[in-house]
Design a protein around this motif. Structure first.
Motif, short mmCIF file in Angstrom:
data_model
loop_
_atom_site.label_atom_id
_atom_site.label_comp_id
_atom_site.label_asym_id
_atom_site.label_seq_id
_atom_site.Cartn_x
_atom_site.Cartn_y
_atom_site.Cartn_z
N ASP A 298 -0.49 -1.71 13.93
CA ASP A 298 -0.85 -2.48 12.74
C ASP A 298 -0.79 -3.98 13.00
OD1 ASP A 298 -1.27 -0.19 11.27
OD2 ASP A 298 0.68 -0.23 10.27
N SER B 107 6.08 -1.27 9.28
CA SER B 107 5.19 -0.15 8.97
C SER B 107 6.04 1.10 8.93
CB SER B 107 4.10 0.00 10.04
OG SER B 107 3.27 -1.14 10.08
N ARG C 190 0.26 1.16 4.28
CA ARG C 190 -0.13 -0.14 4.82
C ARG C 190 1.09 -0.91 5.29
NH1 ARG C 190 -5.59 -0.29 5.83
NH2 ARG C 190 -6.79 0.27 3.99
N ARG D 48 -2.69 -0.19 -1.17
CA ARG D 48 -3.51 0.78 -0.45
C ARG D 48 -4.92 0.26 -0.17
NH1 ARG D 48 -1.49 6.03 -3.96
NH2 ARG D 48 0.45 6.40 -2.78
N HIS E 116 -5.60 -3.02 0.44
CA HIS E 116 -5.49 -4.30 1.14
C HIS E 116 -5.01 -4.03 2.57
CE1 HIS E 116 -5.67 -5.80 -2.98
NE2 HIS E 116 -5.93 -7.00 -2.48
N ASP E 117 -5.25 -4.99 3.45
CA ASP E 117 -4.85 -4.81 4.84
C ASP E 117 -3.34 -4.97 5.03
OD1 ASP E 117 -7.42 -4.39 6.03
OD2 ASP E 117 -7.85 -6.50 5.65
N ILE E 118 -2.73 -5.81 4.21
CA ILE E 118 -1.30 -6.07 4.35
C ILE E 118 -0.77 -6.61 3.03
CG2 ILE E 118 -1.56 -8.48 5.15
CD1 ILE E 118 0.74 -7.82 7.17
N SER E 119 0.51 -6.37 2.77
CA SER E 119 1.17 -6.90 1.58
C SER E 119 2.27 -7.87 2.00
CB SER E 119 1.77 -5.77 0.73
OG SER E 119 0.78 -4.87 0.30
N SER F 26 2.49 3.25 0.46
CA SER F 26 1.18 2.60 0.50
C SER F 26 0.35 2.96 1.71
CB SER F 26 1.35 1.07 0.43
OG SER F 26 1.81 0.55 1.67
#
Length: 279
Positions: free
Chosen positions: A175, A278, A142, A112, A114-117, A140
């Protein structure tokens, strides 16, 4: 190029299973190209004894198993620090040992912020990584990159967008906008029945929006083949030699039992291309 991506979460779980991992190298490559900070979670799965009346022998075996997993995770973390330094990526590395519910909760909380996992793909339906994939997708808020074996470098020269005009597909496209703008070519692919495609041109309404953002986009509509939508997506990705598939994830479950929708489930189980998803 990827100016809006400033923080990348790379998740790896040590379960004592000798499985190849691509998430670390791929995630570090993404962070390097984006000039982003990488947070590397090299977590180990802690076995917890549920029965207070277990024997000393069983308790000792569990403790030894947990120590072994922690040592394996520490070794992964040490390699991650070295790889990040070699790539010139600013990184923080964490090695928590957590029970399964704690592990999923921790990864979601990290995602949550971070921009991406980035996670490894996992074909098994019951596995810590599969639970993490579902948790991060649905909880999340994200985007998530799922990396199959054999991908050690982030590439986005040719990108395939799976388009069905749903809210989830819209969110995925938004995204991934920085990636789409930086790609040499983007194919917007809509898959349907002959009857559906005869009355509309899916994707045509989105293409001008992407062009205004500077995306080099083309639109293609295909009738679903014998292997369904997922099979048609796989076939088209192979045909254009796609580096990445962008798609909205779908959850059919009404009772939040982490049951993935058919197309998402099929692609997670068998896809030779990284998935940007997403929800």
């Amino acid at each position: 190029m990827l100016q809006n991506m400033k923080s990348v979460l790379i998740g790896m779980t040590e379960e004592g299973i000798d499985e190849p991992s691509s998430a670390l190298a791929y995630g570090l490559s993404l962070a390097q190209k984006a000039g982003a900070h990488a947070t590397i979670q090299a977590a180990s799965l802690k076995v917890v004894m549920g029965n207070t009346f277990v024997s000393n022998v069983a308790s000792g075996l569990v403790a030894a198993h947990n120590r072994r997993l922690r040592h394996l995770a520490d070794a992964v973390a040490e390699k991650a620090r070295g790889d990040a330094a070699a790539a010139g990526v600013a990184a923080s590395v964490e090695t928590p040992q957590l029970s399964y519910p704690q592990l999923v909760e921790t990864f979601i909380a990290q995602a949550r912020v971070h921009d991406i996992s980035v996670l490894d793909a996992e074909t098994a339906t019951v596995n810590a990584d599969r639970g993490l994939i579902e948790g991060l997708l649905f909880e999340s808020g994200r985007p998530l990159l799922v990396v199959p074996p054999g991908f050690d470098s982030f590439r986005h020269h040719r990108v395939l967008v799976a388009w069905d005009a749903s809210a989830r597909a819209v969110r995925a496209v938004n995204d991934a906008m920085d990636i789409l703008k930086a790609a040499a070519s983007v194919e917007l692919l809509a898959i349907g029945t002959e009857k559906e495609l005869a009355h509309e041109v899916p994707g045509a309404e989105l293409a001008p929006h992407l062009v205004r953002h500077g995306v080099n986009v083309s639109v293609k509509n295909l009738v679903a083949g014998p292997e369904g939508i997922a099979g048609t997506l796989r076939e088209q990705a192979s045909l254009i030699d796609a580096d990445l598939i962008v798609m909205g994830a779908f959850n059919h479950s009404r009772v939040r039992e982490w049951v993935l929708g058919g197309v998402t489930q099929s692609l997670l189980e068998d896809c030779k291309v990284p998935l940007f998803m997403s929800y």
